[in-house]
Design a protein around this motif. Sequence first.
Motif, mmCIF file in Angstrom:
data_model
loop_
_atom_site.group_PDB
_atom_site.id
_atom_site.type_symbol
_atom_site.label_atom_id
_atom_site.label_comp_id
_atom_site.label_asym_id
_atom_site.label_seq_id
_atom_site.Cartn_x
_atom_site.Cartn_y
_atom_site.Cartn_z
ATOM 1 N N GLY A 20 7.349 4.191 -0.310
ATOM 2 C CA GLY A 20 8.169 3.778 0.829
ATOM 3 C C GLY A 20 8.777 2.400 0.620
ATOM 4 O O GLY A 20 9.957 2.168 0.920
ATOM 5 N N GLU B 33 0.837 -1.197 0.000
ATOM 6 C CA GLU B 33 0.000 0.000 0.000
ATOM 7 C C GLU B 33 0.875 1.251 0.000
ATOM 8 O O GLU B 33 0.542 2.248 -0.638
ATOM 9 N N ASP B 34 2.012 1.186 0.718
ATOM 10 C CA ASP B 34 2.956 2.300 0.738
ATOM 11 C C ASP B 34 3.981 2.041 -0.375
ATOM 12 O O ASP B 34 5.103 1.589 -0.130
#
Length: 508
Positions: free
Chosen positions: A496, A492-493
């Motif tokens: 990152g 989802e990130d």
Amino acid sequence: MKRTDVLVVGAGLGGLSASMFLAIEGADVLTVERHPGTSLHPRASGQTPRTMELYRFAGIDDEVLGVSERASRGLRVTVASSLRGQVFHRVVEDLGEIDLSTATTAPWGMAGQDVVEPILLERARKAGADVRFSTELVSFEQDADGVTAVLSDGETVRASYLVAADGGRSRIREALGIAATGVGAIGHSVGVVFDADLGDHLQADVTDLYYLQNAEFTGALVNTDIPGRYVFAVDLHPERGETLADFPEERLTGLIRAGTDLPGLEPRIRWTGAWEMAARIAERFSAGRVFLVGDAAKVTPPTGGMGGNTAVGDGHDIAWKLAAVLRGDAGPALLDSYEAERKPIAEMVVATSLHNARERMLPGLDLSGTPEPVDPLALTLGFRYRSGAALADDEDRLENPLEPSGRPGFRAPHLPTAAGSTGDFLGRGWVVFAAGGWRDAVEAVRAETGIALEHRERGTDFDDPGDVFGLGADGASLVRPDGIVAWRGSSEDRAGTLWDVLARVLGR
């Protein structure tokens, strides 16, 4: 004192490949070679599709194919008593018959080392490499910050790194105290390059290689890229006191006549030399800021044609990694992956070549304790890198390259695109192949890190209806500059995760 990023010692296939790829990547490179020029001997002939992929990264693949008229016409390997004598068996009929379209768009090449090295040299110099012949490394010392070397012309060079491509009897490896272990010498030969009219005794339009198990000698004979020029090798027995001097032109002529079944042949001998057929691997591929490539790292019998191809692979692997560290894209830890990735390849190449030598030339060769041979296609295109720079998630070492899996450590799948293949996207930096939704993450990480990072989206840039890349509904695959999958997954990130993965594989 001259300063440079990388000093490369040796301008054979490994050294020139390292020099070329380093220069293309923007590194400052000085290469020195003790001989007056590139090889005059075809010796390491033939290019695997993997080597041709690497040459495509440098933009020289078409040129390499162009210097050998035999390049796309096939390979025939025969074990026989002579060219017209008893045929014991055919090893290879025609590699071109193998459909590699699901594995790569690169072809096999058949060019000799004598015509390939000038191409590598020209490309390296065009990219900015300083390549000097008739120049030797006299001595070197390294410290925490670099390597100081003295050359035979009296110049002192300060380099950040040194690449040792100085051959099987590497003086640099010896100076570092790195031992080379293995089966060792398995034979000695006298090599001959000669010109003659063999008529139709060899197939002129393919690479026609004969391993000769003759009543008078054991040897080999192969055609070259120069019409009417051939390479002949005959066994030498130093244990009986034989030296090169025991093979005058008259004796060599008689042996060539016996091998070709042409008793009246008058070969014009252009070159002779003695060489050792051996199998050795360096215990370490690096020491501090010095890295071994090609024959300095491993010596393999020529049976199978993998020695030169492995040298090119070594040169490319260390080049892109050194360049990444020099640019600041990666930390020094990335360089630890060189030995971790290339030494297992060397071990498989040497073992497979030894088994080939026993099958083709030395039936009495004792290979007790030698690992089993690896299928050449799997070794060429189905190998896997396992290191901190390729985050493999299972234990497989090889795969069938005709059924690519897209798993980390393996070569990225080659799938059709509107313009060609996904392979066309590789070799210029890092690439993220994504199922969708990763574009903003890629752009953000590229802006933050300055790393050359491209985004390719399924359905727009490439099609993958069978999900060969293994992206699932929303995943991504991070592919290195050498075309190897470094990581794949979903998150989802996304920005990152991508930044964390890059930091891990680059040792930042």
